[in-house]
Write a protein that holds these residues in place. Sequence first.
Motif, PDB file in Angstrom:
ATOM      1  N   UNK A 210      14.063  14.048 -15.161  1.00 14.92           N
ATOM      2  CA  UNK A 210      12.649  13.999 -15.514  1.00 14.92           C
ATOM      3  C   UNK A 210      12.196  12.576 -15.820  1.00 14.92           C
ATOM      4  N   UNK A 211      13.091  11.783 -16.401  1.00 10.06           N
ATOM      5  CA  UNK A 211      12.771  10.377 -16.665  1.00 10.06           C
ATOM      6  C   UNK A 211      12.628   9.624 -15.351  1.00 10.06           C
ATOM      7  N   UNK A 212      13.548   9.848 -14.442  1.00  5.97           N
ATOM      8  CA  UNK A 212      13.477   9.169 -13.151  1.00  5.97           C
ATOM      9  C   UNK A 212      12.187   9.558 -12.411  1.00  5.97           C
ATOM     10  N   UNK A 213      11.861  10.822 -12.458  1.00  6.36           N
ATOM     11  CA  UNK A 213      10.629  11.299 -11.809  1.00  6.36           C
ATOM     12  C   UNK A 213       9.404  10.647 -12.445  1.00  6.36           C
ATOM     13  N   UNK A 214       9.420  10.549 -13.777  1.00 10.23           N
ATOM     14  CA  UNK A 214       8.291   9.951 -14.495  1.00 10.23           C
ATOM     15  C   UNK A 214       8.080   8.505 -14.078  1.00 10.23           C
ATOM     16  N   UNK A 215       9.173   7.746 -13.989  1.00 12.07           N
ATOM     17  CA  UNK A 215       9.046   6.328 -13.666  1.00 12.07           C
ATOM     18  C   UNK A 215       8.670   6.111 -12.204  1.00 12.07           C
ATOM     19  N   UNK A 216       9.063   7.005 -11.348  1.00 10.59           N
ATOM     20  CA  UNK A 216       8.607   6.947  -9.961  1.00 10.59           C
ATOM     21  C   UNK A 216       7.102   7.214  -9.900  1.00 10.59           C
ATOM     22  N   UNK A 217       6.626   8.171 -10.692  1.00 12.05           N
ATOM     23  CA  UNK A 217       5.179   8.421 -10.774  1.00 12.05           C
ATOM     24  C   UNK A 217       4.430   7.187 -11.273  1.00 12.05           C
ATOM     25  N   UNK A 218       5.021   6.505 -12.247  1.00  9.46           N
ATOM     26  CA  UNK A 218       4.408   5.286 -12.780  1.00  9.46           C
ATOM     27  C   UNK A 218       4.260   4.249 -11.675  1.00  9.46           C
ATOM     28  N   UNK A 219       5.344   4.018 -10.935  1.00 11.95           N
ATOM     29  CA  UNK A 219       5.287   3.039  -9.855  1.00 11.95           C
ATOM     30  C   UNK A 219       4.253   3.387  -8.811  1.00 11.95           C
TER      31      UNK A 219
END
Length: 520
Positions: A210-219
């Motif tokens: 979920x953290x990885x997904x969140x940071x991809x969304x941020x980018x």
Amino acid sequence: MKGKKWTALALTLPLAASLSTGVDAETVHKGKAPTADKNGVFYEVYVNSFYDANKDGHGDLKGLTQKLDYLNDGNSHTKNDLQVNGIWMMPVNPSPSYHKYDVTDYYNIDPQYGNLQDFRKLMKEADKRDVKVIMDLVVNHTSSEHPWFQAALKDKNSKYRDYYIWADKNTDLNEKGSWGQQVWHKAPNGEYFYGTFWEGMPDLNYDNPEVRKEMINVGKFWLKQGVDGFRLDAALHIFKGQTPEGAKKNILWWNEFRDAMKKENPNVYLTGEVWDQPEVVAPYYQSLDSLFNFDLAGKIVSSVKAGNDQGIATAAAATDELFKSYNPNKIDGIFLTNHDQNRVMSELSGDVNKAKSAASILLTLPGNPYIYYGEEIGMTGEKPDELIREPFRWYEGNGIGQTSWETPVYNKGGNGVSVEAQTKQKDSLLNHYREMIRVRQQHEELVKGTLQSISVDSKEVVAYSRTYKGKSISVYHNISNQPVKVSVAAKGNLIFASEKGAKKVKNQLVIPANRTVLIK
């Protein structure tokens, strides 16, 4: 933070962020064909210190937009801009600190700097000048004031609990980090959490998808706002990068991030901070376009400081070969100093001629040169960090847009270290930077060419050739305070000298003190 009130624990989608700010997430680059050319000279800017548009003492995005013409006015025939090809903005997300490397909202702009409308306006104005903009993306950790961390503290059942790393009964709370620092910190609730840098920056847990997904969304969100890429802070520390297992997991993560960003923008430019030896840096080229070459930066500064070559070309060639073994299309991130180091002019004891030599070397080596704001006018500064990030000097005294968020200790004005003074002075450091950037851009050999060291019979001379598509330029830097005569190939004409006095007669080249010459 300036009284920011949170009405929700987090905004986890770009749409939610856009609704909260009244700005939609439509693509700023819409209708413009992206360019695949990632080569260029970049300017690292600390927005807070650059230019103040709203007269509150702090630099802001509107101020940076107003001063784009100082960096690049979009006209290759003018002489008064630096003519850089890109801008690296240090963090602009909301944060409780002056430096903003501890983020509290990944989908917004710190109110001190402006808002998303201001950001998008900056992107559009940069586009008009063909200037790329990359932003600092701090994904290793958040602020301890981030709503995610606050929710994790208050509720062990919160979804954000597993966004962070918590100690258990088997944890060694005395564990030290890679530079001997304490990494386990006691939270207000009595529990211990992991933070590589300090207790105000809890590390995110990248074992959590979920953290990885969140940071991809941020980018993706920021690419839609118009940014061309990212400078990835602390890329070594997502996992424990000093260990083989941690390094492997880091690269897997950055591959995942890169692939997601390329789906959004196939020409996204990703540069990473891996502050370590070249052998540690090199594998990250499997994931990223550029990485900062700290080893080479140290060689350049120490050589110029000493007045004799300590192996600049040899080091550049060796790292080039090493890095290309991981990525044949790599673009070395070359620089003199950055926002975490004593300023190069302080390292050179204020010697303008040595600063010119350092700039000439930087701007004739392979890779993308990064200029730290103020280097081009000779700003000085030594740690602590606040003093290497002082207000940029536009004027000898006060003037419109001059930032005043802190009282300068080093760069007080009135001594010629300003844009105002040096624009008027033909042989100033600022005009030297302007000239050398143009020289670089006029010769493809200097932008994209390979490098080969040239052996000369003087330790005071740094010499190498740059070759592209069968054409070569030989570069000679005299980094001493005395004229030097060296033997060179009889063929070739002297096509550029950084100042008057250089002379080539057959196979003899005379280089004045602290000067650079090009032969073709």
